[in-house]
Write an enzyme that holds these catalytic residues in place. Structure first.
Site, PDB file in Angstrom:
ATOM      1  N   GLU A  33      39.784 -50.306   8.334  1.00 34.26           N
ATOM      2  CA  GLU A  33      38.954 -49.880   9.467  1.00 34.26           C
ATOM      3  C   GLU A  33      39.847 -49.286  10.550  1.00 34.26           C
ATOM      4  O   GLU A  33      40.853 -49.893  10.920  1.00 34.26           O
ATOM      5  CB  GLU A  33      38.161 -51.080   9.991  1.00 34.26           C
ATOM      6  CG  GLU A  33      37.535 -50.907  11.369  1.00 34.26           C
ATOM      7  CD  GLU A  33      36.579 -49.718  11.497  1.00 34.26           C
ATOM      8  OE1 GLU A  33      35.766 -49.489  10.591  1.00 34.26           O
ATOM      9  OE2 GLU A  33      36.677 -48.997  12.522  1.00 34.26           O
ATOM     10  N   GLN A  34      39.441 -48.134  11.073  1.00 31.57           N
ATOM     11  CA  GLN A  34      40.295 -47.461  12.065  1.00 31.57           C
ATOM     12  C   GLN A  34      40.369 -48.189  13.407  1.00 31.57           C
ATOM     13  O   GLN A  34      41.396 -48.153  14.086  1.00 31.57           O
ATOM     14  CB  GLN A  34      39.811 -46.031  12.289  1.00 31.57           C
ATOM     15  CG  GLN A  34      38.442 -45.931  12.945  1.00 31.57           C
ATOM     16  CD  GLN A  34      37.996 -44.489  13.194  1.00 31.57           C
ATOM     17  OE1 GLN A  34      38.714 -43.554  12.886  1.00 31.57           O
ATOM     18  NE2 GLN A  34      36.810 -44.324  13.748  1.00 31.57           N
ATOM     19  N   ARG A 107      22.681 -55.398  16.087  1.00 28.45           N
ATOM     20  CA  ARG A 107      23.673 -54.916  15.117  1.00 28.45           C
ATOM     21  C   ARG A 107      24.917 -55.792  15.059  1.00 28.45           C
ATOM     22  O   ARG A 107      25.493 -55.981  13.985  1.00 28.45           O
ATOM     23  CB  ARG A 107      24.090 -53.488  15.474  1.00 28.45           C
ATOM     24  CG  ARG A 107      23.061 -52.491  15.066  1.00 28.45           C
ATOM     25  CD  ARG A 107      23.364 -51.144  15.690  1.00 28.45           C
ATOM     26  NE  ARG A 107      22.378 -50.204  15.219  1.00 28.45           N
ATOM     27  CZ  ARG A 107      22.573 -49.331  14.234  1.00 28.45           C
ATOM     28  NH1 ARG A 107      23.741 -49.244  13.645  1.00 28.45           N
ATOM     29  NH2 ARG A 107      21.612 -48.537  13.848  1.00 28.45           N
ATOM     30  N   TYR A 213      11.080 -53.706  19.097  1.00 27.64           N
ATOM     31  CA  TYR A 213      11.003 -54.965  18.332  1.00 27.64           C
ATOM     32  C   TYR A 213      12.003 -55.961  18.904  1.00 27.64           C
ATOM     33  O   TYR A 213      12.892 -55.577  19.678  1.00 27.64           O
ATOM     34  CB  TYR A 213      11.233 -54.727  16.837  1.00 27.64           C
ATOM     35  CG  TYR A 213      12.475 -53.946  16.458  1.00 27.64           C
ATOM     36  CD1 TYR A 213      13.721 -54.562  16.359  1.00 27.64           C
ATOM     37  CD2 TYR A 213      12.407 -52.571  16.191  1.00 27.64           C
ATOM     38  CE1 TYR A 213      14.853 -53.840  15.993  1.00 27.64           C
ATOM     39  CE2 TYR A 213      13.546 -51.846  15.836  1.00 27.64           C
ATOM     40  CZ  TYR A 213      14.764 -52.484  15.737  1.00 27.64           C
ATOM     41  OH  TYR A 213      15.882 -51.779  15.385  1.00 27.64           O
ATOM     42  N   ASP A 291      26.421 -43.567   5.426  1.00 29.12           N
ATOM     43  CA  ASP A 291      26.254 -42.331   6.197  1.00 29.12           C
ATOM     44  C   ASP A 291      27.251 -41.251   5.776  1.00 29.12           C
ATOM     45  O   ASP A 291      26.982 -40.059   5.955  1.00 29.12           O
ATOM     46  CB  ASP A 291      26.425 -42.610   7.699  1.00 29.12           C
ATOM     47  CG  ASP A 291      25.151 -43.145   8.338  1.00 29.12           C
ATOM     48  OD1 ASP A 291      24.201 -43.463   7.594  1.00 29.12           O
ATOM     49  OD2 ASP A 291      25.109 -43.258   9.581  1.00 29.12           O
TER      50      ASP A 291
HETATM   51  C1  LIG Z   1      18.972 -44.713  16.700  1.00 31.31           C
HETATM   52  C2  LIG Z   1      19.286 -45.225  15.325  1.00 31.31           C
HETATM   53  C3  LIG Z   1      18.521 -46.255  14.771  1.00 31.31           C
HETATM   54  C4  LIG Z   1      18.765 -46.716  13.463  1.00 31.31           C
HETATM   55  N1  LIG Z   1      17.986 -47.710  12.958  1.00 31.31           N
HETATM   56  C5  LIG Z   1      18.189 -48.137  11.685  1.00 31.31           C
HETATM   57  C6  LIG Z   1      17.392 -49.172  11.129  1.00 31.31           C
HETATM   58  O1  LIG Z   1      16.521 -49.728  11.797  1.00 31.31           O
HETATM   59  N2  LIG Z   1      17.616 -49.548   9.832  1.00 31.31           N
HETATM   60  C7  LIG Z   1      18.594 -48.964   9.067  1.00 31.31           C
HETATM   61  O2  LIG Z   1      18.750 -49.338   7.880  1.00 31.31           O
HETATM   62  N3  LIG Z   1      19.379 -47.972   9.573  1.00 31.31           N
HETATM   63  C8  LIG Z   1      19.208 -47.555  10.849  1.00 31.31           C
HETATM   64  N4  LIG Z   1      19.997 -46.585  11.367  1.00 31.31           N
HETATM   65  C9  LIG Z   1      21.038 -45.988  10.523  1.00 31.31           C
HETATM   66  C10 LIG Z   1      22.265 -46.890  10.452  1.00 31.31           C
HETATM   67  O3  LIG Z   1      22.705 -47.218  11.740  1.00 31.31           O
HETATM   68  C11 LIG Z   1      23.381 -46.216   9.674  1.00 31.31           C
HETATM   69  O4  LIG Z   1      22.871 -45.614   8.500  1.00 31.31           O
HETATM   70  C12 LIG Z   1      24.444 -47.220   9.291  1.00 31.31           C
HETATM   71  O5  LIG Z   1      24.937 -47.919  10.401  1.00 31.31           O
HETATM   72  C13 LIG Z   1      25.595 -46.498   8.592  1.00 31.31           C
HETATM   73  O6  LIG Z   1      26.558 -47.432   8.201  1.00 31.31           O
HETATM   74  P1  LIG Z   1      27.924 -46.942   7.602  1.00 31.31           P
HETATM   75  O7  LIG Z   1      28.700 -48.187   7.301  1.00 31.31           O
HETATM   76  O8  LIG Z   1      27.681 -45.971   6.501  1.00 31.31           O
HETATM   77  O9  LIG Z   1      28.640 -46.101   8.761  1.00 31.31           O
HETATM   78  P2  LIG Z   1      29.135 -46.589  10.207  1.00 31.31           P
HETATM   79  O10 LIG Z   1      28.344 -47.712  10.727  1.00 31.31           O
HETATM   80  O11 LIG Z   1      29.247 -45.345  11.031  1.00 31.31           O
HETATM   81  O12 LIG Z   1      30.597 -47.152   9.905  1.00 31.31           O
HETATM   82  C14 LIG Z   1      31.691 -46.319   9.620  1.00 31.31           C
HETATM   83  C15 LIG Z   1      32.969 -47.081   9.919  1.00 31.31           C
HETATM   84  O13 LIG Z   1      34.093 -46.320   9.458  1.00 31.31           O
HETATM   85  C16 LIG Z   1      35.110 -46.345  10.422  1.00 31.31           C
HETATM   86  N5  LIG Z   1      35.912 -45.127  10.201  1.00 31.31           N
HETATM   87  C17 LIG Z   1      35.579 -43.856  10.473  1.00 31.31           C
HETATM   88  N6  LIG Z   1      36.580 -43.011  10.147  1.00 31.31           N
HETATM   89  C18 LIG Z   1      37.593 -43.780   9.645  1.00 31.31           C
HETATM   90  C19 LIG Z   1      38.889 -43.493   9.141  1.00 31.31           C
HETATM   91  N7  LIG Z   1      39.363 -42.225   9.066  1.00 31.31           N
HETATM   92  N8  LIG Z   1      39.657 -44.529   8.692  1.00 31.31           N
HETATM   93  C20 LIG Z   1      39.196 -45.819   8.742  1.00 31.31           C
HETATM   94  N9  LIG Z   1      37.965 -46.137   9.249  1.00 31.31           N
HETATM   95  C21 LIG Z   1      37.188 -45.137   9.686  1.00 31.31           C
HETATM   96  C22 LIG Z   1      34.351 -46.363  11.755  1.00 31.31           C
HETATM   97  O14 LIG Z   1      35.167 -46.833  12.800  1.00 31.31           O
HETATM   98  C23 LIG Z   1      33.194 -47.305  11.415  1.00 31.31           C
HETATM   99  O15 LIG Z   1      33.530 -48.655  11.655  1.00 31.31           O
HETATM  100  C24 LIG Z   1      19.796 -46.120  12.681  1.00 31.31           C
HETATM  101  C25 LIG Z   1      20.597 -45.116  13.257  1.00 31.31           C
HETATM  102  C26 LIG Z   1      20.347 -44.663  14.551  1.00 31.31           C
HETATM  103  C27 LIG Z   1      21.221 -43.567  15.128  1.00 31.31           C
END
Ligand SMILES: Cc1cc2nc3c(=O)[nH]c(=O)nc-3n(C[C@H](O)[C@H](O)[C@H](O)COP(=O)(O)OP(=O)(O)OC[C@H]3O[C@@H](n4cnc5c(N)ncnc54)[C@H](O)[C@@H]3O)c2cc1C
Length: 393
Positions: A33-34, A107, A213, A291
């Protein structure tokens, strides 16, 4: 030679859930994790049975129940008179149908539950990935501090700005969706007079919608107030927002909506971005998850849920095929159509939730009332799916 490790880049919800699924399947996992510490934004998140089932199987039920809220229902409502167009159960009935609960979390609580289930040393912080070298028999990861690590498989769970994605497929900016969201958390004592049901509410109106909610053991009410806007010119993707601006954006809306916005101390403005569906997620021994692979608008509340499904499917594919490129191709083949469908549905909900009052809105409201798109049976395709139950090849 590698040491048989799976490297997960990114310690968000997707990366940590994947690490748990991979460990449960017997893999040696490291998460890089960065940031200097794991953290999540101060906001809520909904986790539906398709994802909570996976987390329960991983043994997280007690940790999730500590602060998670189990809502009884979801309401789809009219923006002006507050009329409920559709009320669908989210409580015991839904859990009985799909074998896992619907949750609302802060979260940070969800992230803490995931991190707390990983052994010390699994997550390595302050490790920003800057390079990947797939040598055919293993992958070398290079970090900004000059360090390196070896792995048999590398997974980019590094979010919408994914560096891994860029390294695999070249730079490509995510697209602004034409929506921004004001987000806020309100202490529940301030809203007692509203006598809110322990439910999720989605208020729909012309060009905007408002969701609220309970989270954090029902001590806070989370809201997301989404409005359409042509462009986002700021450098940052998130900005402090003025409560007065959020109230002005919901002028004329039902008093309950305005009371919730008006009770918040601080609100943040988020530009909402997504990505077009990627034609490919994997190359050699490297793949994407969450994502990084399929960023979507939050209008199906499934972004994190799909990332949790990704991790479960990936672990099952690596068990079945062994940790190599064939497993990653299988994972992508299984996951891409479903994630793409959810990207498309999330985008379609922007139009559907924001219809101006008129014939189309009346048809939508009648369909919600008559066919009930959120009712238990209608959600089977989404909630009954088990991504780890893959067919042998
Ligand atoms: C307004 C809003 C409401 C939402 N509501 C919901 C909901 O109700 N239910 C739901 O299922 N989803 C919801 N989502 C979507 C959800 O938040 C995301 O899909 C989810 O958090 C993505 O998780 P992730 O682990 O893929 O990415 P992230 O949570 O973005 O995590 C990525 C991680 O990688 C790290 N990183 C980045 N680059 C590097 C690098 N080069 N080297 C090392 N580490 C790095 C970052 O620091 C971060 O910790 C919502 C989104 C938004 C914007």
């Amino acid at each position: 030679m590698t040491d048989g490790r799976v490297a997960v880049i990114g310690g968000g919800i997707g990366g940590l859930a994947a690490a748990l699924s991979l460990r449960a399947a017997g893999f040696d996992v490291r998460v890089y994790e960065q940031a200097g510490a794991l953290s999540e934004v101060g906001a809520g998140i909904q986790i539906a049975p398709n994802a909570s089932r996976i987390l329960h199987r991983l043994g997280l039920a007690p940790a999730l129940d500590r602060r998670g809220v189990r809502p009884v229902a979801v309401h789809q409502r009219r923006w002006d008179d507050g009329r409920t167009l559709q009320r669908a159960p989210l409580g015991a009935e839904l859990e009985a149908a799909y074998g896992a609960p619907y949750y609302h979390f802060h979260r940070a609580d969800l992230l803490a539950a995931l991190a707390g289930a990983l052994p010390a040393g699994t997550v390595q912080t302050a490790q920003r990935l800057i390079g990947l070298d797939d040598r055919g028999d293993g992958v070398t990861l290079r970090f900004a501090d000059g360090g390196a690590a070896e792995a048999e498989i590398a997974i980019g769970a590094d979010g919408i700005h994914s560096e891994v994605r860029k390294l695999l497929f070249g730079p490509e900016a995510p697209r602004f969706t034409g929506c921004i969201a004001y987000r806020g958390l309100v202490p529940v004592e301030r809203l007692r007079h509203l006598d809110l049901e322990l439910a999720s509410n989605n208020w729909m109106g012309p060009g905007r919608h408002f969701v609220h909610y309970f989270v954090a053991g029902a001590t806070l009410v989370n809201f997301v107030a989404v409005i359409e806007q042509d462009s986002w010119t700021r450098e940052s993707w998130t900005d402090p927002g003025e409560v007065a601006d959020a109230l002005a954006a919901f002028e004329g809306w039902h008093p309950q909506v305005r009371a919730i916005i008006g009770a918040v101390d601080q609100t943040f403005k988020w530009a909402l971005f997504d990505r077009v569906a990627l034609p490919q997620w994997s190359a050699g021994r490297v793949t994407l998850l969450g994502d990084a692979a399929h960023a979507m608008l939050p209008f199906m509340a499934q972004g994190a849920g799909q990332s949790i499904e990704d991790g479960a499917a990936l672990a099952a594919c690596l068990v079945q095929e062994g940790p190599g490129p064939a497993a990653l191709r299988r994972y992508e083949t299984l996951r891409r159509p479903r994630a793409t469908r959810l990207q498309d549905l999330s985008r379609a909900n922007k139009t559907r939730f924001h219809l101006p009052d008129g014939p189309e809105q009346q048809a939508r409201d009648a369909a919600m009332a008559n066919t009930g798109d959120r009712q238990i049976a209608a959600m089977a395709w989404l909630y009954a799916h088990d991504p780890s139950a893959i067919e042998p090849i």
